[in-house]
Each structure stands twice: as C-alpha cells, then as structure tokens.
Motif scaffolding. Structure first.
Motif, PDB file in Angstrom:
ATOM      1  N   THR A  61       0.837  -1.279  -0.084  1.00 35.81           N
ATOM      2  CA  THR A  61      -0.041   0.139  -0.210  1.00 35.81           C
ATOM      3  C   THR A  61       0.927   1.355   0.036  1.00 35.81           C
ATOM      4  O   THR A  61       0.508   2.293  -0.861  1.00 35.81           O
ATOM      5  CB  THR A  61      -1.042   0.175   1.119  1.00 35.81           C
ATOM      6  OG1 THR A  61      -1.753  -1.013   1.107  1.00 35.81           O
ATOM      7  CG2 THR A  61      -1.803   1.041   1.102  1.00 35.81           C
ATOM      8  N   ALA A  62       1.710   1.475   1.029  1.00 41.62           N
ATOM      9  CA  ALA A  62       2.749   2.523   1.039  1.00 41.62           C
ATOM     10  C   ALA A  62       3.203   3.008  -0.462  1.00 41.62           C
ATOM     11  O   ALA A  62       3.502   4.006  -0.901  1.00 41.62           O
ATOM     12  CB  ALA A  62       3.744   2.198   2.047  1.00 41.62           C
ATOM     13  N   VAL A  63       3.744   1.778  -1.185  1.00 37.67           N
ATOM     14  CA  VAL A  63       4.459   2.092  -2.510  1.00 37.67           C
ATOM     15  C   VAL A  63       3.208   2.347  -3.377  1.00 37.67           C
ATOM     16  O   VAL A  63       3.644   3.387  -4.188  1.00 37.67           O
ATOM     17  CB  VAL A  63       5.189   0.601  -2.695  1.00 37.67           C
ATOM     18  CG1 VAL A  63       5.748   0.831  -4.134  1.00 37.67           C
ATOM     19  CG2 VAL A  63       6.273   0.315  -1.938  1.00 37.67           C
ATOM     20  N   CYS A  64       2.113   1.872  -3.489  1.00 34.91           N
ATOM     21  CA  CYS A  64       1.236   2.361  -4.452  1.00 34.91           C
ATOM     22  C   CYS A  64       0.787   3.578  -4.134  1.00 34.91           C
ATOM     23  O   CYS A  64       0.415   4.742  -5.045  1.00 34.91           O
ATOM     24  CB  CYS A  64       0.050   1.330  -4.313  1.00 34.91           C
ATOM     25  SG  CYS A  64       0.503  -0.437  -4.998  1.00 34.91           S
ATOM     26  N   ASP A  65       0.537   3.995  -2.795  1.00 36.12           N
ATOM     27  CA  ASP A  65       0.159   5.272  -2.544  1.00 36.12           C
ATOM     28  C   ASP A  65       1.114   6.369  -2.933  1.00 36.12           C
ATOM     29  O   ASP A  65       0.896   7.544  -3.442  1.00 36.12           O
ATOM     30  CB  ASP A  65       0.025   5.485  -1.032  1.00 36.12           C
ATOM     31  CG  ASP A  65      -1.385   5.024  -0.655  1.00 36.12           C
ATOM     32  OD1 ASP A  65      -2.127   4.687  -1.432  1.00 36.12           O
ATOM     33  OD2 ASP A  65      -1.509   4.657   0.722  1.00 36.12           O
ATOM     34  N   GLU A  66       2.579   5.981  -2.861  1.00 33.30           N
ATOM     35  CA  GLU A  66       3.612   6.829  -3.255  1.00 33.30           C
ATOM     36  C   GLU A  66       3.531   6.937  -4.681  1.00 33.30           C
ATOM     37  O   GLU A  66       3.732   8.158  -5.312  1.00 33.30           O
ATOM     38  CB  GLU A  66       5.084   6.351  -2.878  1.00 33.30           C
ATOM     39  CG  GLU A  66       5.283   6.576  -1.271  1.00 33.30           C
ATOM     40  CD  GLU A  66       6.598   5.837  -1.068  1.00 33.30           C
ATOM     41  OE1 GLU A  66       7.354   5.471  -1.696  1.00 33.30           O
ATOM     42  OE2 GLU A  66       6.971   5.770   0.174  1.00 33.30           O
TER      43      GLU A  66
END
Length: 113
Positions: A61-66
């Motif tokens: 999720t954190a990578v996709c949000d970035e």
C-alpha cells in the motif's frame, strides 16, 4: 510541462509499475468506507490450464500510494457498494522527449518600415 514525476523509482516501485503496466493483469484498489483503509491487489492465475484456480495478491500500500502521489499510477472510475469503493489502477505512460509533442516556433516578422 509534464506534471508526472520523472524521478527514478526503487525496486519495489518498479515491480509495482511492471505489474500495473501489464494489460493482462488488472489491478484494483479497494477503499473501505468505515475505516478508509486502502488495499491494492490483483488476481493471479495459479496455472495456465482451466480450473487451476487463482489467488489474490496484495501489493504494498505505501509503495502504491507513493506512486499515486507522484502521478505514476492513476485511478479509474469508482465502483461503489455499501462497504467499499473499488477503482481500477492504471500506469501513466511515460512521455519521453522523443515522443513529446514538438512546438514549432512562429515565423518572425519584421516591423521595420
């Protein structure tokens, strides 16, 4: 001017972009209404033969949000149900200098008499 970040991405982000860019792998993000939690993922077939089944694969999720914040991925039209909203996730095509539209200069006219 291109508003998408052209900064290089790390390995995890590159892996996510590779998956999202594959037209045969539809990627979705689900947003839970009550908690606001986002979960990115896709279905992966377990085998090429029919009846082999499939499994859900979650993406970080954190990578996709970035990637979304950097405009490297975009969300499609929402599909809303009582508990959550689901969006299709697509990669933004990179605009290379060779592929970017070229502007031609206007002809110079002389105002001298």
């Amino acid at each position: 001017m291109n508003s998408r970040s052209s900064a290089p991405v790390g390995r995890a982000a590159a892996d996510v972009l590779r998956i999202v860019s594959d037209p045969g792998t539809p990627v979705f993000v689900t947003v839970q209404h009550e908690s606001g939690r986002r979960r990115y993922g896709y279905w992966r077939p377990l085998g090429s033969a029919p009846g082999q089944g499939a499994c859900y694969v979650a993406l970080p999720t954190a990578v996709c949000d970035e990637l979304h914040a950097a405009r490297r991925i975009v969300l499609g039209e929402p599909l809303v149900d009582p508990a959550r909203t689901t969006y299709r996730v697509r990669a933004v095509r990179a605009v290379t200098p060779a592929a970017a539209p070229r502007r031609t200069a206007a002809p110079v006219t002389s105002l001298a008499a």
